[in-house]
Design a protein around this motif. Structure first.
Motif, short mmCIF file in Angstrom:
data_model
loop_
_atom_site.label_atom_id
_atom_site.label_comp_id
_atom_site.label_asym_id
_atom_site.label_seq_id
_atom_site.Cartn_x
_atom_site.Cartn_y
_atom_site.Cartn_z
N GLN A 1 -8.36 6.05 3.92
CA GLN A 1 -6.97 6.48 3.70
C GLN A 1 -6.74 6.66 2.20
N ASN A 2 -5.88 7.58 1.88
CA ASN A 2 -5.54 7.83 0.48
C ASN A 2 -4.40 6.89 0.09
N ARG A 3 -4.69 5.59 0.00
CA ARG A 3 -3.68 4.59 -0.33
C ARG A 3 -4.20 3.69 -1.45
N ARG A 4 -3.27 3.07 -2.14
CA ARG A 4 -3.58 2.09 -3.18
C ARG A 4 -2.59 0.94 -3.06
N LEU A 5 -2.96 -0.22 -3.57
CA LEU A 5 -2.04 -1.35 -3.64
C LEU A 5 -1.22 -1.19 -4.92
N ALA A 6 0.08 -1.08 -4.79
CA ALA A 6 0.95 -0.89 -5.96
C ALA A 6 0.83 -2.05 -6.93
N CYS A 7 0.57 -3.25 -6.41
CA CYS A 7 0.50 -4.43 -7.29
C CYS A 7 -0.75 -4.46 -8.15
N GLN A 8 -1.74 -3.67 -7.81
CA GLN A 8 -3.00 -3.65 -8.55
C GLN A 8 -3.22 -2.33 -9.29
N THR A 9 -2.20 -1.48 -9.31
CA THR A 9 -2.34 -0.14 -9.87
C THR A 9 -1.50 0.01 -11.13
N GLN A 10 -2.14 0.45 -12.20
CA GLN A 10 -1.45 0.71 -13.46
C GLN A 10 -1.12 2.20 -13.55
N ALA B 86 0.83 -1.20 0.00
CA ALA B 86 0.00 0.00 0.00
C ALA B 86 0.87 1.25 0.00
N VAL B 87 0.55 2.17 -0.90
CA VAL B 87 1.27 3.43 -1.02
C VAL B 87 0.28 4.55 -1.31
N GLN B 88 0.71 5.76 -1.05
CA GLN B 88 -0.07 6.93 -1.45
C GLN B 88 0.42 7.36 -2.82
N ILE B 89 -0.50 7.62 -3.72
CA ILE B 89 -0.14 7.97 -5.10
C ILE B 89 -0.82 9.27 -5.48
N VAL C 120 7.86 6.57 5.24
CA VAL C 120 9.13 5.85 5.22
C VAL C 120 10.00 6.48 4.13
N TRP C 121 9.38 6.71 2.97
CA TRP C 121 10.00 7.46 1.90
C TRP C 121 8.92 8.18 1.11
N THR C 122 9.35 9.22 0.40
CA THR C 122 8.43 10.03 -0.41
C THR C 122 8.94 10.06 -1.85
N ALA C 123 8.26 10.78 -2.69
CA ALA C 123 8.71 10.92 -4.08
C ALA C 123 10.09 11.57 -4.12
N GLU C 124 10.32 12.48 -3.19
CA GLU C 124 11.57 13.24 -3.17
C GLU C 124 12.74 12.48 -2.55
N GLY C 125 12.47 11.48 -1.71
CA GLY C 125 13.55 10.74 -1.07
C GLY C 125 13.09 10.10 0.23
N GLU C 126 14.07 9.80 1.09
CA GLU C 126 13.77 9.17 2.38
C GLU C 126 12.93 10.10 3.23
N GLY C 127 11.92 9.52 3.88
CA GLY C 127 11.04 10.35 4.70
C GLY C 127 10.97 9.90 6.14
N GLY D 60 -0.04 7.98 -16.20
CA GLY D 60 0.61 9.27 -16.43
C GLY D 60 1.64 9.49 -15.34
N ASP D 61 2.15 10.70 -15.23
CA ASP D 61 3.15 10.99 -14.21
C ASP D 61 2.56 10.83 -12.81
N VAL D 62 3.33 10.18 -11.91
CA VAL D 62 2.87 9.97 -10.55
C VAL D 62 3.99 10.23 -9.55
N LYS D 63 3.57 10.57 -8.32
CA LYS D 63 4.46 10.69 -7.17
C LYS D 63 3.97 9.67 -6.15
N VAL D 64 4.91 8.93 -5.57
CA VAL D 64 4.57 7.83 -4.67
C VAL D 64 5.20 8.07 -3.29
N THR D 65 4.42 7.78 -2.24
CA THR D 65 4.90 7.86 -0.86
C THR D 65 4.57 6.55 -0.15
#
Length: 118
Positions: free
Chosen positions: A77-86, A50-53, A107-114, A89-94
């Motif tokens: 929660q604003n989360r999705r399962l990465a394994c089920q998400t296509q 699960a990640v925020q996208i 734990v980490w963000t689009a920009e780096g370690e969080g 377009g451009d995305v940022k992941v946390t």
């Protein structure tokens, strides 16, 4: 070609690529603690990826919605399962803390370690 921003990396991928595969291909760990050893390997049953996208991705499928409707996840929660998400377009992941990525601290963000992984 869509771009995925995760853990300080910018990754080009094909439109429609599964987010889990894109991230793992570039050594971005989607799993916290022991979940890296006992996850479902992408079939959408465990919920540990699960990640925020932010950005253009596919609509949640029934596996994603069903798993995220069960504790400790929540559809609120604003989360999705990465394994089920296509990626469409451009995305940022946390990635957040907690065994299933259900926590409140990045734990980490689009920009780096969080933060720190459990």
């Amino acid at each position: 070609m869509p771009k995925v921003a995760a853990q300080g990396k910018i990754i080009d991928c094909s439109k429609g690529a599964k987010l889990r595969q894109v991230l793992l291909q570039y050594d971005i760990d989607l799993h916290n603690g022991q979940s890296r050893w006992i996850n479902c390997r992408g079939i959408g049953t465990c919920g540990t990826c699960a990640v925020q996208i932010e950005g253009a991705v596919s609509e949640p499928n029934w596996r994603d919605t069903t798993r995220r409707s069960l504790p400790p996840h929540s559809l609120m929660q604003n989360r999705r399962l990465a394994c089920q998400t296509q990626v469409l377009g451009d995305v940022k992941v946390t990635k957040f803390d907690g065994f299933w990525g259900h926590g409140d601290n990045p734990v980490w963000t689009a920009e780096g370690e969080g933060g720190q992984c459990e």
